[in-house]
Scaffold this active site. Sequence first.
Site, PDB file in Angstrom:
ATOM      1  N   MET A  44      49.553 -35.760  -0.378  1.00 27.95           N
ATOM      2  CA  MET A  44      48.301 -36.188  -1.006  1.00 27.95           C
ATOM      3  C   MET A  44      48.430 -36.075  -2.527  1.00 27.95           C
ATOM      4  SD  MET A  44      45.235 -35.175   1.518  1.00 27.95           S
ATOM      5  CE  MET A  44      45.061 -33.474   1.021  1.00 27.95           C
ATOM      6  N   GLY A  45      49.672 -36.009  -3.032  1.00 29.28           N
ATOM      7  CA  GLY A  45      49.871 -35.871  -4.475  1.00 29.28           C
ATOM      8  C   GLY A  45      49.621 -34.444  -4.928  1.00 29.28           C
ATOM      9  N   GLN A  61      40.095 -36.548   6.099  1.00 23.56           N
ATOM     10  CA  GLN A  61      40.423 -35.178   6.501  1.00 23.56           C
ATOM     11  C   GLN A  61      39.644 -34.135   5.710  1.00 23.56           C
ATOM     12  OE1 GLN A  61      44.739 -35.800   5.380  1.00 23.56           O
ATOM     13  NE2 GLN A  61      44.618 -33.653   4.826  1.00 23.56           N
ATOM     14  N   ARG A  66      55.994 -26.046   6.718  1.00 21.34           N
ATOM     15  CA  ARG A  66      55.415 -25.153   7.730  1.00 21.34           C
ATOM     16  C   ARG A  66      54.218 -24.394   7.178  1.00 21.34           C
ATOM     17  NH1 ARG A  66      60.661 -22.575   8.998  1.00 21.34           N
ATOM     18  NH2 ARG A  66      61.837 -24.266   9.952  1.00 21.34           N
ATOM     19  N   GLU A 115      56.744 -27.644  -6.067  1.00 23.70           N
ATOM     20  CA  GLU A 115      58.096 -27.398  -5.577  1.00 23.70           C
ATOM     21  C   GLU A 115      58.186 -27.498  -4.040  1.00 23.70           C
ATOM     22  OE1 GLU A 115      60.581 -27.632  -7.480  1.00 23.70           O
ATOM     23  OE2 GLU A 115      61.885 -27.143  -5.791  1.00 23.70           O
ATOM     24  N   GLY A 116      57.109 -27.142  -3.349  1.00 21.98           N
ATOM     25  CA  GLY A 116      57.116 -27.252  -1.888  1.00 21.98           C
ATOM     26  C   GLY A 116      57.354 -28.701  -1.458  1.00 21.98           C
ATOM     27  N   HIS A 117      56.640 -29.641  -2.096  1.00 21.12           N
ATOM     28  CA  HIS A 117      56.828 -31.062  -1.770  1.00 21.12           C
ATOM     29  C   HIS A 117      58.242 -31.524  -2.161  1.00 21.12           C
ATOM     30  CE1 HIS A 117      52.317 -30.985  -2.516  1.00 21.12           C
ATOM     31  NE2 HIS A 117      52.380 -31.498  -1.305  1.00 21.12           N
ATOM     32  N   MET A 151      53.264 -21.879  -2.047  1.00 24.27           N
ATOM     33  CA  MET A 151      52.892 -22.955  -2.977  1.00 24.27           C
ATOM     34  C   MET A 151      51.892 -23.885  -2.310  1.00 24.27           C
ATOM     35  SD  MET A 151      56.141 -23.884  -5.230  1.00 24.27           S
ATOM     36  CE  MET A 151      57.081 -22.585  -6.019  1.00 24.27           C
ATOM     37  N   SER A 152      50.893 -24.294  -3.090  1.00 24.02           N
ATOM     38  CA  SER A 152      49.840 -25.168  -2.582  1.00 24.02           C
ATOM     39  C   SER A 152      49.210 -25.887  -3.762  1.00 24.02           C
ATOM     40  CB  SER A 152      48.770 -24.315  -1.883  1.00 24.02           C
ATOM     41  OG  SER A 152      47.566 -25.056  -1.756  1.00 24.02           O
TER      42      SER A 152
END
Length: 282
Positions: A30-31, A61, A148, A35-37, A184-185
């Site tokens: 979703m942009g 969502q 995950r 770093e997670g992406h 990360m989020s």
Amino acid sequence: MKVIENPLEIYSQLRFARAEGQSVGLVPTMGALHEGHYSLVRRSVEDCDLTVATIFVNPSQFGPKEDFSRYPRTIEADLAGLKAAGTDFVFIPKNEDIYRDQHSTWVQPGDVSLPLEGQFRAGHYRGVATIVLKLFNIIPASVAFFGRKDFQQLQVIRHMVEDLNVPIRIEGCETIREADGLAMSSRNRYLSAEERVRATSLSRALKQVHQAYANGETSIERLESMMKQTLEQAPVTSIDYARVVDGSSLTDISIADESSHALIAVRIGATRLIDNMPLVCT
Ligand code: PAF
């Protein structure tokens, strides 16, 4: 790196690549990338001939009281990061190409969507399953990569793919954490400096039950109250859940074993954060 808005255009380019025998990796996002992406993109680049990332803030969502309109939109930085990570195609559809005015067909995920997030975000996984199936239809990928960090989302998508015979492989990839353990989020950027410190309690609580299980604790009640205590000490603003459940069905269990999974959702100030960890890391 090619940026494409039109669903038919990306479909035909990748259909052609697949027909020529190339493998295609898909990283739906979703942009507001972090770093997670980028770790998912790098994994796809390593494993596949072509890598496609998608950026679409999916309205279906988000609940009516959730952060759809203020969800961070950082498209220039996202494109620069995707290019640096080796992405071949970025699909950024317009809302009207995804949800036409008469849109009326939804994917209703099964039981795995009902506990945990399902109790607090009604309709969330219906929106996720619908957009993910749409992306799988628009982008003929061989494999799709998901973090995950949203463990229940990963299970919902795995079940959907199996139930509906969708010809794609799902790869669940490791949660990427800051040095102090915070997962990360995109929503971490909402946290003030003081809230950011309190947010480290999620990973601390998860590591604690992980360690307690390794030391022989199998009582669900004691493991869950251990997590709650750590979260309350932080303190978090409120706890939606801090549970130890079966790692595949996400249903309640009476005694922890090696397939159990700990999941947390809390609010810190106005920001809702989730995190999870298996009791035994594989
Ligand atoms: O995890 C996300 O970012 C979203 O839920 C997803 C899978 C891209 C669907 O909108």
